[in-house]
Design an enzyme around this catalytic site. Structure first.
Site, PDB file in Angstrom:
ATOM      1  N   LYS A   1      -4.171 -10.107  -6.921  1.00 33.95           N
ATOM      2  CA  LYS A   1      -5.415 -10.343  -6.181  1.00 33.95           C
ATOM      3  C   LYS A   1      -6.494  -9.339  -6.596  1.00 33.95           C
ATOM      4  O   LYS A   1      -6.187  -8.189  -6.903  1.00 33.95           O
ATOM      5  CB  LYS A   1      -5.017 -10.251  -4.705  1.00 33.95           C
TER       6      LYS A   1
ATOM      7  N   LYS B   1     -10.131  -3.475  -4.700  1.00 31.25           N
ATOM      8  CA  LYS B   1     -10.877  -2.270  -5.062  1.00 31.25           C
ATOM      9  C   LYS B   1      -9.959  -1.231  -5.673  1.00 31.25           C
ATOM     10  O   LYS B   1     -10.381  -0.391  -6.443  1.00 31.25           O
ATOM     11  CB  LYS B   1     -11.505  -1.640  -3.808  1.00 31.25           C
TER      12      LYS B   1
ATOM     13  N   LYS C   1       0.821  -1.218   0.000  1.00 28.76           N
ATOM     14  CA  LYS C   1       0.000   0.000   0.000  1.00 28.76           C
ATOM     15  C   LYS C   1       0.849   1.259   0.000  1.00 28.76           C
ATOM     16  O   LYS C   1       0.490   2.244  -0.632  1.00 28.76           O
ATOM     17  CB  LYS C   1      -0.938   0.009   1.214  1.00 28.76           C
TER      18      LYS C   1
HETATM   19  P1  TYM Z   1     -10.706  -5.279   3.394  1.00 31.19           P
HETATM   20  O1  TYM Z   1     -11.717  -4.204   3.581  1.00 31.19           O
HETATM   21  O2  TYM Z   1      -9.601  -5.018   2.437  1.00 31.19           O
HETATM   22  O3  TYM Z   1     -11.395  -6.625   2.937  1.00 31.19           O
HETATM   23  C1  TYM Z   1     -12.478  -7.210   3.636  1.00 31.19           C
HETATM   24  C2  TYM Z   1     -12.344  -8.728   3.604  1.00 31.19           C
HETATM   25  O4  TYM Z   1     -12.299  -9.225   2.267  1.00 31.19           O
HETATM   26  C3  TYM Z   1     -11.165 -10.068   2.099  1.00 31.19           C
HETATM   27  N1  TYM Z   1     -10.669  -9.938   0.713  1.00 31.19           N
HETATM   28  C4  TYM Z   1     -10.511 -10.959  -0.138  1.00 31.19           C
HETATM   29  N2  TYM Z   1     -10.755 -12.286  -0.012  1.00 31.19           N
HETATM   30  C5  TYM Z   1     -10.494 -13.068  -1.094  1.00 31.19           C
HETATM   31  N3  TYM Z   1     -10.019 -12.607  -2.269  1.00 31.19           N
HETATM   32  C6  TYM Z   1      -9.764 -11.296  -2.440  1.00 31.19           C
HETATM   33  N4  TYM Z   1      -9.313 -10.848  -3.602  1.00 31.19           N
HETATM   34  C7  TYM Z   1     -10.010 -10.408  -1.349  1.00 31.19           C
HETATM   35  N5  TYM Z   1      -9.879  -9.072  -1.186  1.00 31.19           N
HETATM   36  C8  TYM Z   1     -10.280  -8.805   0.087  1.00 31.19           C
HETATM   37  C9  TYM Z   1     -10.158  -9.557   3.095  1.00 31.19           C
HETATM   38  O5  TYM Z   1      -9.188 -10.521   3.408  1.00 31.19           O
HETATM   39  C10 TYM Z   1     -11.043  -9.216   4.277  1.00 31.19           C
HETATM   40  O6  TYM Z   1     -11.298 -10.353   5.063  1.00 31.19           O
HETATM   41  N6  TYM Z   1      -7.772  -4.779   7.413  1.00 31.19           N
HETATM   42  C11 TYM Z   1      -9.030  -5.309   6.943  1.00 31.19           C
HETATM   43  C12 TYM Z   1     -10.227  -4.815   7.724  1.00 31.19           C
HETATM   44  C13 TYM Z   1     -10.147  -5.006   9.206  1.00 31.19           C
HETATM   45  C14 TYM Z   1     -10.289  -6.239   9.900  1.00 31.19           C
HETATM   46  C15 TYM Z   1     -10.225  -5.908  11.291  1.00 31.19           C
HETATM   47  C16 TYM Z   1     -10.446  -7.571   9.495  1.00 31.19           C
HETATM   48  C17 TYM Z   1     -10.004  -4.033  10.128  1.00 31.19           C
HETATM   49  N7  TYM Z   1     -10.067  -4.577  11.395  1.00 31.19           N
HETATM   50  C18 TYM Z   1     -10.292  -6.887  12.250  1.00 31.19           C
HETATM   51  C19 TYM Z   1     -10.523  -8.539  10.471  1.00 31.19           C
HETATM   52  C20 TYM Z   1     -10.454  -8.206  11.845  1.00 31.19           C
HETATM   53  C21 TYM Z   1      -9.220  -4.909   5.486  1.00 31.19           C
HETATM   54  O7  TYM Z   1      -8.695  -3.912   5.049  1.00 31.19           O
HETATM   55  O8  TYM Z   1     -10.095  -5.707   4.808  1.00 31.19           O
END
Ligand code: TYM
Length: 332
Positions: free
Chosen positions: A192, A195, A112
């Protein structure tokens, strides 16, 4: 007592099928036999540049998406992170038991920060806030996609270091990862689905059918083979999406059929794409219909207020214990 589960999603951008197939469908499943807490993480969103005029709307909109996917406020707590400011308070305390070296090893920070002109300290300490999210609710399980596993692992180390320095308080959380944990971009199946890569790379859960058809039909399939593999990354990705979509609809035969056509060398990729599109729409259409109804009902604010109230109770109780163990403040 049922095992407690916590997970979060950022409100920036739209929910894509990577999020849904890799994580959110597991959030929904886990509600059957777990005590679930789900969060729209707006504090995390501001680690990069977001428009303050849009953030609140984006948080509510993400909550609506989650409800449409099947997060059920009768069974789970759904709230927006900044409505429970104790998350940020705990993050500060945890930053004092987090190793700088551990943070510097986070691959997501490396990825990032390369894309940002201004790299904030918040982007660097992001995993500490994520640990605080999980630990403040004493969650044992964290359903996430593969890209978040490293963040759950650092949360375990943070919990361990807190416990050994101040006294036993936190459980060490485990990631819950299932099939679909790494859905790849349709336009570039070596990276991957995300967004931030741009429109062509992801399929939105709420996207119009015509646009989804176009994206699936133009998915990259021929990028050559990695040595030792018999299927290209693009074809494997389509199979992965197709397989989960079929499973979600109780169809056990379609994938097996296409796989045997593939191994016999007679599978037309246009057929694989058409089947993937059909099955995917079978999953997305009901979600899109529920989303439209929910948006019209206008109940989301109340649901989030109730979720924040319930999450606050838990967070306040944990912070009471944390402050006592650490020796903070002057209140008895
Ligand atoms: P975020 O918002 O990027 O994504 C949300 C969830 O979607 C999963 N994900 C994917 N799974 C499979 N293939 C993909 N291409 C893909 N892209 C995204 C992510 O692994 C995630 O589970 N840091 C986290 C948010 C967060 C969080 C937490 C998660 C903040 N606090 C506490 C768990 C526990 C994030 O940015 O996810």
């Amino acid at each position: 007592m049922a095992k407690r589960v916590f997970s979060g999603i950022q409100p920036t951008g739209t929910l894509h099928i990577g999020n849904y197939l890799g994580a959110i469908r597991n959030w929904v499943n886990l509600q059957r036999d777990h005590d679930c807490i789900y969060c729209v993480v707006d504090y995390h969103a501001i680690t990069i540049d977001v428009d303050p005029r849009e953030l609140k709307t984006a948080s509510r909109s993400m909550a609506l998406d989650l409800l449409a996917c099947g997060v059920d406020p009768e069974r789970s707590i759904l709230f927006v992170q900044a409505d429970v400011p104790q998350h940020a308070e705990l993050a500060w305390i945890l930053s004092c038991v987090t190793s700088y070296g551990d943070l510097a090893r986070m691959t997501q920070f490396k990825d990032k920060s390369e894309k940002q002109e201004f790299v904030s300290a918040g982007l660097f300490t992001y995993p500490i806030l994520q640990a605080a999210d999980i630990l403040i609710h004493k969650a044992q399980g964290v359903p996430v996609g593969e890209d978040q596993v490293q963040h759950v692992e650092i949360s375990r180390r943070i919990a361990r270091r807190f416990n050994s320095r101040f006294g036993e308080l936190f459980a060490e959380p485990e990631p819950i990862v299932t099939k679909g944990a790494r859905i790849m971009s349709l336009a570039d199946p070596t990276s991957k689905m995300s967004k931030s890569s741009g429109e062509a790379h992801y399929v939105g859960v709420m996207e119009a059918e015509t646009s989804i058809r176009r994206k699936v039909r133009s998915a990259v399939t021929d990028i050559g083979l990695t040595p030792g593999e018999t299927m290209s990354a693009g074809v494997a990705n389509l199979f992965q999406i197709l397989e989960i979509a079929c499973e979600l609809q109780g169809d056990a035969t379609t994938v097996a059929e296409l796989r045997s056509e593939f191994s016999e060398g007679r599978l037309l990729y246009s057929r694989l794409k058409d089947m993937t599109f059909d099955q995917l729409m079978g999953v997305l259409r009901p979600i899109q219909e529920r989303r439209a109804k929910l948006a019209a009902s206008g109940d989301v604010r109340e649901i989030l207020a109730d979720g924040a109230r319930r999450a606050s109770e838990i967070a306040r109780a944990t912070m009471h214990d944390v402050r006592k163990l650490v020796g903070l403040g002057t209140e008895a």
